[in-house]
Motif scaffolding. Structure first.
Motif, PDB file in Angstrom:
ATOM      1  N   TYR A  21       0.832  -0.968   0.120  1.00  0.00           N
ATOM      2  CA  TYR A  21       0.126  -0.065  -0.055  1.00  0.00           C
ATOM      3  C   TYR A  21       0.828   1.166  -0.064  1.00  0.00           C
ATOM      4  O   TYR A  21       0.476   2.399  -0.879  1.00  0.00           O
ATOM      5  N   SER A  25       0.710   3.973  -2.928  1.00  0.00           N
ATOM      6  CA  SER A  25       0.332   5.290  -2.803  1.00  0.00           C
ATOM      7  C   SER A  25       1.279   6.194  -3.260  1.00  0.00           C
ATOM      8  O   SER A  25       0.952   7.324  -3.607  1.00  0.00           O
ATOM      9  N   THR A  26       2.350   5.924  -2.750  1.00  0.00           N
ATOM     10  CA  THR A  26       3.537   6.693  -3.164  1.00  0.00           C
ATOM     11  C   THR A  26       3.839   6.823  -4.555  1.00  0.00           C
ATOM     12  O   THR A  26       4.191   7.990  -5.100  1.00  0.00           O
ATOM     13  N   ALA A  29       0.976   9.126  -6.186  1.00  0.00           N
ATOM     14  CA  ALA A  29       1.365  10.552  -5.737  1.00  0.00           C
ATOM     15  C   ALA A  29       2.236  11.041  -6.518  1.00  0.00           C
ATOM     16  O   ALA A  29       2.183  12.068  -7.025  1.00  0.00           O
ATOM     17  N   TYR A  44      -3.988  14.469  -0.077  1.00  0.00           N
ATOM     18  CA  TYR A  44      -3.823  13.045  -0.551  1.00  0.00           C
ATOM     19  C   TYR A  44      -3.251  12.178   0.552  1.00  0.00           C
ATOM     20  O   TYR A  44      -3.583  11.216   0.805  1.00  0.00           O
ATOM     21  N   PHE A  45      -2.110  12.793   1.032  1.00  0.00           N
ATOM     22  CA  PHE A  45      -1.316  11.475   2.066  1.00  0.00           C
ATOM     23  C   PHE A  45      -2.314  11.451   3.213  1.00  0.00           C
ATOM     24  O   PHE A  45      -2.255  10.445   3.798  1.00  0.00           O
ATOM     25  N   LEU A  47      -5.412  11.172   3.293  1.00  0.00           N
ATOM     26  CA  LEU A  47      -6.524  10.225   3.032  1.00  0.00           C
ATOM     27  C   LEU A  47      -5.943   9.029   2.839  1.00  0.00           C
ATOM     28  O   LEU A  47      -6.443   8.005   3.235  1.00  0.00           O
ATOM     29  N   THR A  48      -4.979   8.727   2.088  1.00  0.00           N
ATOM     30  CA  THR A  48      -4.194   7.372   1.780  1.00  0.00           C
ATOM     31  C   THR A  48      -3.706   6.822   2.944  1.00  0.00           C
ATOM     32  O   THR A  48      -3.434   5.822   3.163  1.00  0.00           O
ATOM     33  N   LEU A  51      -6.859   5.189   4.668  1.00  0.00           N
ATOM     34  CA  LEU A  51      -7.485   4.193   3.885  1.00  0.00           C
ATOM     35  C   LEU A  51      -7.133   3.050   4.281  1.00  0.00           C
ATOM     36  O   LEU A  51      -7.534   1.855   4.030  1.00  0.00           O
ATOM     37  N   TRP A  52      -5.593   2.543   4.531  1.00  0.00           N
ATOM     38  CA  TRP A  52      -5.266   1.487   4.724  1.00  0.00           C
ATOM     39  C   TRP A  52      -5.621   0.685   5.992  1.00  0.00           C
ATOM     40  O   TRP A  52      -5.596  -0.529   5.999  1.00  0.00           O
TER      41      TRP A  52
END
Length: 71
Positions: A21, A25-26, A29, A44-45, A47-48, A51-52
């Motif tokens: 993940y 995600s990185t 991004a 963004y960071f 939220l992500t 989310l995990w």
């Protein structure tokens, strides 16, 4: 399945989830947010980063399993 084996498999799944993940995600991004502002990066960071927890919650729930008296 024995509880110890279930917890061992769950631990490996959680570590794999976090590693995969984080890489995904990185990578997203870097590809999508290259020219965005700092607030978009923060959103963004944030939220992500949260989310995990959803798939991890299901893995942990599976690890715990049903109590022996209910099975």
């Amino acid at each position: 399945m024995p509880v110890r084996l279930r917890k061992f498999i769950g631990m490996i799944a959680l570590v794999a989830l976090v590693v995969v993940y984080a890489i995904l995600s990185t990578a997203i991004a870097v590809a999508q947010l290259a020219e965005s502002g700092p607030l978009m990066h923060l959103a963004y960071f944030f939220l992500t980063g949260l989310l995990w927890i959803v798939p991890a919650m299901f893995i942990i729930r599976w690890m715990i399993g049903k109590p022996q008296d209910e099975a």
